[in-house]
Design an enzyme around this catalytic site. Structure first.
Site, PDB file in Angstrom:
ATOM      1  N   GLY A  14      -4.238  15.777  -0.298  1.00 51.27           N
ATOM      2  CA  GLY A  14      -3.101  16.236  -1.087  1.00 51.27           C
ATOM      3  C   GLY A  14      -2.013  16.974  -0.326  1.00 51.27           C
ATOM      4  O   GLY A  14      -1.300  17.803  -0.904  1.00 51.27           O
ATOM      5  N   LEU A  95      -2.615  -0.574  -8.090  1.00 52.87           N
ATOM      6  CA  LEU A  95      -2.447  -0.623  -9.548  1.00 52.87           C
ATOM      7  C   LEU A  95      -2.147  -2.054 -10.007  1.00 52.87           C
ATOM      8  O   LEU A  95      -1.457  -2.810  -9.311  1.00 52.87           O
ATOM      9  CB  LEU A  95      -1.323   0.327  -9.958  1.00 52.87           C
ATOM     10  CG  LEU A  95      -1.627   1.808  -9.691  1.00 52.87           C
ATOM     11  CD1 LEU A  95      -0.361   2.648  -9.793  1.00 52.87           C
ATOM     12  CD2 LEU A  95      -2.702   2.335 -10.632  1.00 52.87           C
ATOM     13  N   ASN A 109       5.898   5.489  -4.333  1.00 57.86           N
ATOM     14  CA  ASN A 109       4.739   5.659  -3.458  1.00 57.86           C
ATOM     15  C   ASN A 109       5.199   6.048  -2.059  1.00 57.86           C
ATOM     16  O   ASN A 109       6.245   5.590  -1.596  1.00 57.86           O
ATOM     17  CB  ASN A 109       3.976   4.318  -3.385  1.00 57.86           C
ATOM     18  CG  ASN A 109       2.798   4.358  -2.425  1.00 57.86           C
ATOM     19  OD1 ASN A 109       1.965   5.256  -2.490  1.00 57.86           O
ATOM     20  ND2 ASN A 109       2.735   3.378  -1.524  1.00 57.86           N
ATOM     21  N   HIS A 111       4.187   5.688   1.872  1.00 55.01           N
ATOM     22  CA  HIS A 111       3.328   4.875   2.741  1.00 55.01           C
ATOM     23  C   HIS A 111       3.565   5.293   4.200  1.00 55.01           C
ATOM     24  O   HIS A 111       4.714   5.457   4.622  1.00 55.01           O
ATOM     25  CB  HIS A 111       3.646   3.384   2.557  1.00 55.01           C
ATOM     26  CG  HIS A 111       2.749   2.510   3.365  1.00 55.01           C
ATOM     27  ND1 HIS A 111       1.452   2.229   2.989  1.00 55.01           N
ATOM     28  CD2 HIS A 111       2.939   1.893   4.565  1.00 55.01           C
ATOM     29  CE1 HIS A 111       0.888   1.478   3.913  1.00 55.01           C
ATOM     30  NE2 HIS A 111       1.771   1.255   4.875  1.00 55.01           N
ATOM     31  N   ASP A 152       2.860  -2.442  -1.775  1.00 54.12           N
ATOM     32  CA  ASP A 152       3.866  -1.920  -0.837  1.00 54.12           C
ATOM     33  C   ASP A 152       5.124  -2.802  -0.796  1.00 54.12           C
ATOM     34  O   ASP A 152       5.863  -2.786   0.195  1.00 54.12           O
ATOM     35  CB  ASP A 152       3.291  -1.765   0.584  1.00 54.12           C
ATOM     36  CG  ASP A 152       2.122  -0.783   0.624  1.00 54.12           C
ATOM     37  OD1 ASP A 152       2.157   0.209  -0.119  1.00 54.12           O
ATOM     38  OD2 ASP A 152       1.180  -1.015   1.394  1.00 54.12           O
ATOM     39  N   ALA A 181       7.756  13.054   8.893  1.00 55.55           N
ATOM     40  CA  ALA A 181       8.370  12.051   8.011  1.00 55.55           C
ATOM     41  C   ALA A 181       7.940  12.209   6.549  1.00 55.55           C
ATOM     42  O   ALA A 181       8.750  12.527   5.690  1.00 55.55           O
ATOM     43  CB  ALA A 181       8.060  10.648   8.531  1.00 55.55           C
ATOM     44  N   GLU A 182       6.644  12.019   6.269  1.00 53.61           N
ATOM     45  CA  GLU A 182       6.212  11.962   4.859  1.00 53.61           C
ATOM     46  C   GLU A 182       6.587  13.207   4.057  1.00 53.61           C
ATOM     47  O   GLU A 182       7.163  13.105   2.966  1.00 53.61           O
ATOM     48  CB  GLU A 182       4.692  11.778   4.778  1.00 53.61           C
ATOM     49  CG  GLU A 182       4.220  10.455   5.332  1.00 53.61           C
ATOM     50  CD  GLU A 182       2.728  10.244   5.121  1.00 53.61           C
ATOM     51  OE1 GLU A 182       2.243  10.471   4.011  1.00 53.61           O
ATOM     52  OE2 GLU A 182       2.048   9.858   6.079  1.00 53.61           O
TER      53      GLU A 182
HETATM   54  C1  GAR Z   1      -0.812   9.860   3.533  1.00 57.16           C
HETATM   55  O1  GAR Z   1      -0.624   9.603   4.896  1.00 57.16           O
HETATM   56  C2  GAR Z   1      -0.228   8.763   2.678  1.00 57.16           C
HETATM   57  O2  GAR Z   1       0.983   8.253   3.183  1.00 57.16           O
HETATM   58  C3  GAR Z   1      -1.307   7.726   2.756  1.00 57.16           C
HETATM   59  O3  GAR Z   1      -2.515   8.462   2.678  1.00 57.16           O
HETATM   60  C4  GAR Z   1      -2.302   9.777   3.182  1.00 57.16           C
HETATM   61  C5  GAR Z   1      -2.697  10.783   2.117  1.00 57.16           C
HETATM   62  O4  GAR Z   1      -2.660  12.092   2.594  1.00 57.16           O
HETATM   63  N1  GAR Z   1      -1.171   6.751   1.728  1.00 57.16           N
HETATM   64  C6  GAR Z   1      -1.462   5.476   1.888  1.00 57.16           C
HETATM   65  O5  GAR Z   1      -1.919   5.019   2.897  1.00 57.16           O
HETATM   66  C7  GAR Z   1      -1.196   4.605   0.664  1.00 57.16           C
HETATM   67  N2  GAR Z   1      -1.091   3.229   1.060  1.00 57.16           N
HETATM   68  P1  GAR Z   1      -2.539  13.337   1.619  1.00 57.16           P
HETATM   69  O6  GAR Z   1      -3.651  13.207   0.580  1.00 57.16           O
HETATM   70  O7  GAR Z   1      -2.770  14.516   2.511  1.00 57.16           O
HETATM   71  O8  GAR Z   1      -1.170  13.339   0.998  1.00 57.16           O
END
Ligand code: GAR
Length: 205
Positions: A14, A95, A109, A111, A152, A181-182
């Site tokens: 999370g 989903l 989402n 990614h 995606d 980035a994220e």
């Molecule tokens: C993140 O890197 C997210 O981008 C990825 O899982 C991780 C979750 O981390 N999601 C995917 O790969 C979806 N295709 P978090 O629980 O610490 O946010």
């Protein structure tokens, strides 16, 4: 109400949920998180939600005999809370078309790659970074996109590039992609979509 009600779907640690929580009232002004749902009861993301005082619940896939029933349970909770935007923040399930159609244009989402590289079925979490390293790319990054029936495959909202280092392991690369980035583009993209949804709401009034 001047804010869009956001529901966040999570499966694990999370950290992206945390980035959204931290951004509320700052980068994320036009939306507020009203519900967090996890398909994994032991996800640390649920603790983060509780600590932030956000209603949260585990909807465990194992408690349902089919994907359809599981998704029905999710849809029920999302509808009951009046969610207007659904953010998949490390949600590790694909989903169905039915689910996506129920919230068309209202699911985004994050990614951990520059789509269309290293995405689609089977590319999630660390696997994405393992693939990027074995391919030898020198630049990777993250993408926030709308969710449609293609994994995606929905329209891209924001992307940010991150350099790959010679010494990287999947874990060090994952950490850099998250930090650089994220955690930056997810709150920004959420704000952009919330603003757009607020405008639509005004038009419908
Ligand atoms: C993140 O890197 C997210 O981008 C990825 O899982 C991780 C979750 O981390 N999601 C995917 O790969 C979806 N295709 P978090 O629980 O610490 O946010």
């Amino acid at each position: 109400m001047k804010e869009i009600k956001i529901a966040v779907l999570v499966s694990g640690g999370g950290t992206n949920l945390q980035a959204l929580i931290n951004a509320q009232g700052k980068v994320l002004k036009s939306g507020r998180i009203g519900l967090v749902l996890s398909d994994n009861p032991s996800a640390y993301a649920l603790t983060r939600a509780k600590e932030a005082g956000i209603p949260c619940e585990a909807v465990n896939r194992k408690d349902y005999s089919s994907k359809e029933e599981f998704e029905g349970a999710l849809i029920g909770r999302l509808t009951n809370c009046g969610a207007e935007l659904i953010i998949l923040a490390g949600f590790m399930r694909v989903l169905s078309e039915k689910f996506v159609k129920a919230f068309e244009g209202r699911i985004i989402n994050v990614h951990p790659s520059l789509i269309p590289s290293f995405c689609g079925n089977g590319f999630y979490g660390l696997k994405v970074h393992e693939a990027a390293l074995s391919y030898g790319v020198k630049i990777t990054g993250a993408t926030v996109h709308y969710v449609n029936e293609v994994t995606d495959g929905g329209k891209i909202i924001l992307q940010k590039a991150v350099p790959v280092r010679e010494s990287d392991t999947p874990e060090t690369l994952q950490k850099r992609v998250m930090e650089k980035a994220e955690w930056i583009i997810l709150p920004r993209a959420a704000e952009l979509v919330c603003r757009k949804l607020l405008k639509t709401r005004e038009v419908l009034k």
